[in-house]
Enzyme design. Sequence first.
Site, mmCIF file in Angstrom:
data_model
loop_
_atom_site.group_PDB
_atom_site.id
_atom_site.type_symbol
_atom_site.label_atom_id
_atom_site.label_comp_id
_atom_site.label_asym_id
_atom_site.label_seq_id
_atom_site.Cartn_x
_atom_site.Cartn_y
_atom_site.Cartn_z
ATOM 1 N N CYS A 145 -48.846 32.165 -62.325
ATOM 2 C CA CYS A 145 -48.203 32.142 -63.646
ATOM 3 C C CYS A 145 -49.209 31.874 -64.770
ATOM 4 C CB CYS A 145 -47.101 31.096 -63.673
ATOM 5 S SG CYS A 145 -45.902 31.330 -62.357
ATOM 6 N N ASN A 183 -38.063 33.252 -64.839
ATOM 7 C CA ASN A 183 -39.518 33.095 -64.718
ATOM 8 C C ASN A 183 -40.133 34.419 -64.267
ATOM 9 O OD1 ASN A 183 -42.124 32.528 -63.882
ATOM 10 N ND2 ASN A 183 -41.597 30.648 -62.790
ATOM 11 N N HIS A 195 -45.508 28.996 -70.646
ATOM 12 C CA HIS A 195 -44.993 29.795 -69.536
ATOM 13 C C HIS A 195 -43.524 29.423 -69.334
ATOM 14 C CE1 HIS A 195 -44.160 31.507 -65.767
ATOM 15 N NE2 HIS A 195 -44.249 30.380 -65.073
HETATM 16 N N1 COA Z 1 -27.490 25.970 -57.059
HETATM 17 C C1 COA Z 1 -26.807 24.863 -56.717
HETATM 18 N N2 COA Z 1 -27.388 23.795 -56.150
HETATM 19 C C2 COA Z 1 -28.714 23.851 -55.928
HETATM 20 C C3 COA Z 1 -29.485 24.976 -56.261
HETATM 21 C C4 COA Z 1 -28.826 26.078 -56.848
HETATM 22 N N3 COA Z 1 -29.445 27.187 -57.212
HETATM 23 N N4 COA Z 1 -30.767 24.740 -55.928
HETATM 24 C C5 COA Z 1 -30.817 23.509 -55.405
HETATM 25 N N5 COA Z 1 -29.572 22.975 -55.399
HETATM 26 C C6 COA Z 1 -29.137 21.663 -54.916
HETATM 27 C C7 COA Z 1 -30.049 21.141 -53.825
HETATM 28 O O1 COA Z 1 -29.653 21.665 -52.578
HETATM 29 C C8 COA Z 1 -29.811 19.655 -53.938
HETATM 30 O O2 COA Z 1 -28.600 19.361 -53.310
HETATM 31 P P1 COA Z 1 -28.436 17.983 -52.463
HETATM 32 O O3 COA Z 1 -28.646 16.890 -53.461
HETATM 33 O O4 COA Z 1 -27.060 18.098 -51.933
HETATM 34 O O5 COA Z 1 -29.527 18.049 -51.441
HETATM 35 C C9 COA Z 1 -29.597 19.445 -55.443
HETATM 36 O O6 COA Z 1 -29.262 20.733 -55.986
HETATM 37 C C10 COA Z 1 -30.824 18.938 -56.155
HETATM 38 O O7 COA Z 1 -31.915 19.713 -55.727
HETATM 39 P P2 COA Z 1 -33.354 19.447 -56.268
HETATM 40 O O8 COA Z 1 -34.308 20.409 -55.599
HETATM 41 O O9 COA Z 1 -33.653 17.982 -56.218
HETATM 42 O O10 COA Z 1 -33.132 19.902 -57.781
HETATM 43 P P3 COA Z 1 -34.099 19.691 -58.999
HETATM 44 O O11 COA Z 1 -33.383 18.978 -60.058
HETATM 45 O O12 COA Z 1 -35.431 19.161 -58.579
HETATM 46 O O13 COA Z 1 -34.308 21.179 -59.508
HETATM 47 C C11 COA Z 1 -35.818 23.048 -59.430
HETATM 48 C C12 COA Z 1 -34.881 22.138 -58.642
HETATM 49 C C13 COA Z 1 -36.394 24.082 -58.500
HETATM 50 C C14 COA Z 1 -35.017 23.722 -60.536
HETATM 51 C C15 COA Z 1 -36.930 22.173 -60.067
HETATM 52 O O14 COA Z 1 -37.517 21.363 -59.075
HETATM 53 C C16 COA Z 1 -37.982 23.011 -60.702
HETATM 54 O O15 COA Z 1 -37.748 23.683 -61.684
HETATM 55 N N6 COA Z 1 -39.223 22.934 -60.197
HETATM 56 C C17 COA Z 1 -40.298 23.744 -60.722
HETATM 57 C C18 COA Z 1 -40.160 25.128 -60.211
HETATM 58 C C19 COA Z 1 -41.010 26.104 -60.954
HETATM 59 O O16 COA Z 1 -40.978 26.135 -62.145
HETATM 60 N N7 COA Z 1 -41.749 26.917 -60.220
HETATM 61 C C20 COA Z 1 -42.577 27.899 -60.762
HETATM 62 C C21 COA Z 1 -43.738 27.267 -61.424
HETATM 63 S S1 COA Z 1 -44.680 28.403 -62.247
#
Ligand code: COA
Length: 338
Positions: free
Chosen positions: A121, A295, A265
């Site tokens: 990215c 993204n 980004h």
């Molecule tokens: N829909 C519904 N629930 C979802 C889900 C979705 N699309 N994705 C994850 N969940 C659930 C998980 O299973 C978890 O459930 P649980 O508590 O029962 O286990 C809960 O939501 C929380 O998951 P978690 O992974 O802790 O969520 P988060 O708040 O950390 O958000 C991301 C997850 C991926 C959105 C976040 O970590 C993120 O944006 N990270 C950076 C990713 C990124 O930008 N990558 C590219 C970089 S260039």
Amino acid sequence: MGIEIIATGRAIPAKKLTNNDLAGRIDTTDEWIRSHTGIGARHIADEGVAASDLALEAAQNTLALAAEKTGLSGEALAQSLDLIILGSTTPDYYGVPSTACIVQDKLGARNAAALDITAACTGFIYGLELAAGFINMDRSRKRALVIGAEVLSRVADWNDRGTAVLFGDGAGAVFIERLEPSGRGQRGLVRTILGADGSGAESLMIKRGGSRHPYQGGGDDGPLRVEMDGRAVYNFAVKALTETIERLLAKEDISIHDVTRIIPHQANARIVQAAAKRLNIPESKFFLNIEEYANTSAASIPIALDELNRAGELKRGDVIMTIGFGGGLTYGGNLIIW
Ligand code: COA
């Protein structure tokens, strides 16, 4: 000697997949995706459309705008290019040929060197600095195209709700030209910071397909797909965004009030909100279009630049920061005086 962005362009696939469309296919909701990421939709390339197809369209749109600006034809501008550099996580082919070479041929840029770069990215940020350096190394060079192009829908794991909702397809490009000293003060690309932390490599990977885990097909050897430790990437991203802004300000000895706009980004609106809070600056300073495109990795910053440019929102003299972060892990930022 500096370089100036004289034109921008983008290519966005027509097919739009909203959160509600996705909710019909995987266990997720519009409310969850919006509240956790700020994403409302993503655009998906048709079957058979590869990164070079989107890159070519973005490049042609860029050349058309450069032609309006310079009075030269698109064809003449293509032939005058010294370099095409293309950032992508989803190139047409792994290794060879580069996607940039495919674009170079179809664009008719027969005098241009062409190469791909792998900086995920942060690809556009790396690409802009490398292209500027290439031009500045030799006075006989003058023009380059920097492209970010992605078809992430091909490597998204559509069974993994934690990643599938995050990504979209698209391409963006900028046409850069040597800036002749004019005595009107500093303009163009003023400074770049580039960095990497390879110790975080495993937190964002496409594991299969390379020499470590060659793709063999069949059995347990599933398709290529993005694997991510979302929390680790999130923490890295907030730190990278915050610190890169701070470092650019410090190195230029300017204040955030001197900066017209920050184009981050587009990975997650919450990453931007967290950075704005840490820096104590209004969120409105950051440009966000993630709601529409999700993204698009290396393409997200040039797409955003083109949206702003074509809307007339980038004015001569504006101080712009473009900040990238992502797989590698990599990060970086450009300070540009428009
Ligand atoms: N829909 C519904 N629930 C979802 C889900 C979705 N699309 N994705 C994850 N969940 C659930 C998980 O299973 C978890 O459930 P649980 O508590 O029962 O286990 C809960 O939501 C929380 O998951 P978690 O992974 O802790 O969520 P988060 O708040 O950390 O958000 C991301 C997850 C991926 C959105 C976040 O970590 C993120 O944006 N990270 C950076 C990713 C990124 O930008 N990558 C590219 C970089 S260039």
